[in-house]
Design a protein around this motif. Structure first.
Motif, PDB file in Angstrom:
ATOM      1  N   LEU A 158       0.844  -1.205   0.000  1.00 57.83           N
ATOM      2  CA  LEU A 158       0.000   0.000   0.000  1.00 57.83           C
ATOM      3  C   LEU A 158       0.875   1.251   0.000  1.00 57.83           C
ATOM      4  N   VAL A 159       1.878   1.255   0.891  1.00 58.64           N
ATOM      5  CA  VAL A 159       2.761   2.427   0.969  1.00 58.64           C
ATOM      6  C   VAL A 159       3.461   2.645  -0.372  1.00 58.64           C
ATOM      7  N   LEU A 160       3.961   1.550  -0.955  1.00 55.02           N
ATOM      8  CA  LEU A 160       4.695   1.689  -2.220  1.00 55.02           C
ATOM      9  C   LEU A 160       3.780   2.163  -3.345  1.00 55.02           C
ATOM     10  N   THR A 161       2.570   1.598  -3.418  1.00 59.19           N
ATOM     11  CA  THR A 161       1.656   2.001  -4.487  1.00 59.19           C
ATOM     12  C   THR A 161       1.274   3.470  -4.332  1.00 59.19           C
ATOM     13  N   MET A 162       1.043   3.891  -3.062  1.00 58.40           N
ATOM     14  CA  MET A 162       0.662   5.288  -2.850  1.00 58.40           C
ATOM     15  C   MET A 162       1.806   6.213  -3.247  1.00 58.40           C
ATOM     16  N   LEU A 186      12.458   2.786  -6.324  1.00 60.25           N
ATOM     17  CA  LEU A 186      12.028   4.110  -6.773  1.00 60.25           C
ATOM     18  C   LEU A 186      13.119   5.152  -6.602  1.00 60.25           C
ATOM     19  N   GLN A 187      14.120   4.797  -5.801  1.00 65.58           N
ATOM     20  CA  GLN A 187      15.238   5.700  -5.526  1.00 65.58           C
ATOM     21  C   GLN A 187      14.775   7.079  -5.063  1.00 65.58           C
ATOM     22  N   ASP A 188      13.660   7.112  -4.274  1.00 64.78           N
ATOM     23  CA  ASP A 188      13.183   8.419  -3.832  1.00 64.78           C
ATOM     24  C   ASP A 188      13.511   8.651  -2.364  1.00 64.78           C
ATOM     25  N   PHE A 189      14.363   7.816  -1.811  1.00 68.59           N
ATOM     26  CA  PHE A 189      14.682   7.969  -0.402  1.00 68.59           C
ATOM     27  C   PHE A 189      16.102   7.490  -0.186  1.00 68.59           C
ATOM     28  N   ASP A 190      16.830   8.239   0.636  1.00 69.88           N
ATOM     29  CA  ASP A 190      18.215   7.890   0.873  1.00 69.88           C
ATOM     30  C   ASP A 190      18.369   7.531   2.347  1.00 69.88           C
ATOM     31  N   PRO A 191      18.408   6.238   2.674  1.00 70.43           N
ATOM     32  CA  PRO A 191      18.420   5.894   4.097  1.00 70.43           C
ATOM     33  C   PRO A 191      19.680   6.408   4.792  1.00 70.43           C
ATOM     34  N   SER A 192      19.483   7.051   5.943  1.00 74.16           N
ATOM     35  CA  SER A 192      20.612   7.613   6.678  1.00 74.16           C
ATOM     36  C   SER A 192      21.027   6.629   7.762  1.00 74.16           C
ATOM     37  N   SER A 193      22.068   7.002   8.516  1.00 74.95           N
ATOM     38  CA  SER A 193      22.485   6.099   9.589  1.00 74.95           C
ATOM     39  C   SER A 193      21.417   6.074  10.685  1.00 74.95           C
ATOM     40  N   VAL A 194      20.656   7.178  10.811  1.00 76.01           N
ATOM     41  CA  VAL A 194      19.562   7.193  11.802  1.00 76.01           C
ATOM     42  C   VAL A 194      18.525   6.131  11.422  1.00 76.01           C
ATOM     43  N   PHE A 195      18.275   6.015  10.111  1.00 73.37           N
ATOM     44  CA  PHE A 195      17.328   4.999   9.644  1.00 73.37           C
ATOM     45  C   PHE A 195      17.803   3.601  10.050  1.00 73.37           C
ATOM     46  N   PHE A 196      19.099   3.339   9.820  1.00 75.37           N
ATOM     47  CA  PHE A 196      19.593   1.992  10.130  1.00 75.37           C
ATOM     48  C   PHE A 196      19.570   1.722  11.632  1.00 75.37           C
ATOM     49  N   THR A 222      10.460   1.247   3.092  1.00 80.62           N
ATOM     50  CA  THR A 222      11.489   2.269   2.893  1.00 80.62           C
ATOM     51  C   THR A 222      12.645   1.690   2.097  1.00 80.62           C
ATOM     52  N   LEU A 223      13.048   0.459   2.448  1.00 78.88           N
ATOM     53  CA  LEU A 223      14.174  -0.164   1.737  1.00 78.88           C
ATOM     54  C   LEU A 223      13.820  -0.424   0.277  1.00 78.88           C
ATOM     55  N   ILE A 224      12.613  -0.973   0.051  1.00 80.59           N
ATOM     56  CA  ILE A 224      12.220  -1.277  -1.329  1.00 80.59           C
ATOM     57  C   ILE A 224      12.124   0.019  -2.129  1.00 80.59           C
ATOM     58  N   SER A 225      11.553   1.041  -1.471  1.00 78.46           N
ATOM     59  CA  SER A 225      11.413   2.313  -2.161  1.00 78.46           C
ATOM     60  C   SER A 225      12.778   2.889  -2.517  1.00 78.46           C
ATOM     61  N   TYR A 226      13.767   2.642  -1.656  1.00 80.71           N
ATOM     62  CA  TYR A 226      15.126   3.106  -1.941  1.00 80.71           C
ATOM     63  C   TYR A 226      15.710   2.378  -3.148  1.00 80.71           C
ATOM     64  N   PHE A 227      15.525   1.047  -3.165  1.00 78.92           N
ATOM     65  CA  PHE A 227      16.122   0.273  -4.258  1.00 78.92           C
ATOM     66  C   PHE A 227      15.362   0.414  -5.570  1.00 78.92           C
TER      67      PHE A 227
END
Ligand code: C5P
Length: 328
Positions: free
Chosen positions: A21-25, A292-302, A285-290
């Motif tokens: 759902l998140v990815l489709t939206m 859609l490349q619309d998010f850059d995970p930071s160290s805070v994310f990890f 978030t991870l899938i969207s990064y790989f």
């Protein structure tokens, strides 16, 4: 055990559903076609209709595909037990209020503050589970809920560059309105979920019949909402204006979400639902990064992701009795 299988199956499907759902939206937002946007209030109504139809089919299947049995169960359980049916108006009304509060929250807060603050619902859900269902949580479990909350908050923490311009535009007053709306939504989310769980677990009635009862009220409230917010536009261009394939996919996934949440509340519980949705936030978030490349995970994310995963293990830790208590 069949019920343990259903428990993990329902939680697994919830992770899958929330993630898609998140990815489709997100995808629909980035690739928004020209023309009028669909009305969110109409999507709510269509999702309720789909949910009710799907539940009717599931009850039909539960009764060996007999139209007569379906007819009689719906009459007996819904029409002839008005008090039982009315009980579902409470969570349904609260969910409708909640969906509107979240809208108020989103219009007054930036998306990240909203999502981070909304994670407090993990704690309110636990508090309602303890007070209304008499559930007992050990020290490790409370601790794991705190770690989970902190973890999801970090996962959704905005990176500096993304947050700054948006935050400046908000006044202190609208921040206050937004945060108050989220805090009330946290209480309503915890209460409505646990109330529905109480109804499901205190009676033998099929979860799908209960969901039809819930959906009927949701449909009525949703129709009122659509006419109140968008009545003019619906009269002008119809309730399906701006619908495209992606809209239908989002609506269908939302309807599926209602079904899966009901199954999770029945076979697992509201607290485990919090873990499943937290894990799916990381996954999307991870899938969207790989993809859609619309998010850059930071160290805070990890760091947040590690906390969420650690909390998931910690929560199960105390639940298991020692393998051989006599030796301990
Ligand atoms: O944020 P929270 O987990 O409380 O959101 C639950 C959502 O699931 C609400 O939007 C509610 O409308 C929906 N729901 C549903 N069917 C159920 C239980 C919840 O559609 N049986």
């Amino acid at each position: 055990m069949a019920s343990a299988r259903l428990k993990y199956l329902s939680l697994g499907v919830l992770v899958f559903q929330t993630t898609s759902l998140v990815l489709t939206m997100r995808y629909s937002r980035t690739l928004q076609a020209e023309g009028p946007r669909y009305l969110a209030s109409s999507a709510v109504v269509v999702a309720e209709v789909m949910k009710i139809l799907a539940c009717v089919l599931l009850v039909f299947k539960e009764h060996s595909y007999s139209i007569r049995a379906l007819n009689s169960i719906l009459r007996q359980e819904i029409l002839h037990k008005p008090i039982e049916t009315l009980k579902l108006a409470i969570p349904s009304g609260i969910y409708t209020l909640q969906n509107n509060l979240l809208y108020v929250a989103l219009s007054n807060l930036d998306a990240a503050t909203y999502q981070v603050t909304y994670q407090l619902k993990i704690l309110t859900t636990a508090l309602f589970s303890v007070s209304m269902l008499g559930r007992r949580l050990g020290v490790y479990q409370w601790l794991s809920l705190l770690v989970l909350m902190a973890g999801v908050a970090l996962v959704q923490w905005p990176s500096e560059s993304a947050a700054a311009p948006e935050k400046e535009a908000r006044s202190a007053g609208s921040q206050f309105v937004g945060v108050t709306a989220v805090l009330v939504a946290c209480c309503s989310s915890g209460f409505a979920g646990v109330y529905f769980e109480k109804i499901l677990k205190e009676s033998k009635q099929s979860v799908w019949v209960r969901n039809i009862q819930l959906g009927m009220f949701g449909l009525v409230f949703g129709l009122f909402g659509m006419l109140a917010y968008d009545g003019e536009r619906v009269r002008e261009s119809g309730m399906f204006q701006g619908y495209n394939t992606i809209t239908w996919t989002v609506v269908a996934l939302q309807a599926l979400g209602g079904l899966v949440i009901a199954a999770v509340i029945k076979y697992a519980d509201n607290i485990l639902k919090g873990f499943a949705t937290s894990l799916s936030i990381i996954l999307s978030t991870l899938i969207s990064y790989f993809l859609l490349q619309d998010f850059d995970p930071s160290s805070v994310f990890f760091l947040g992701a590690v906390l969420v995963i650690a909390a998931t293990f910690l929560y199960g830790y105390e639940g298991k009795p020692p393998a051989n208590p006599s030796r301990a």
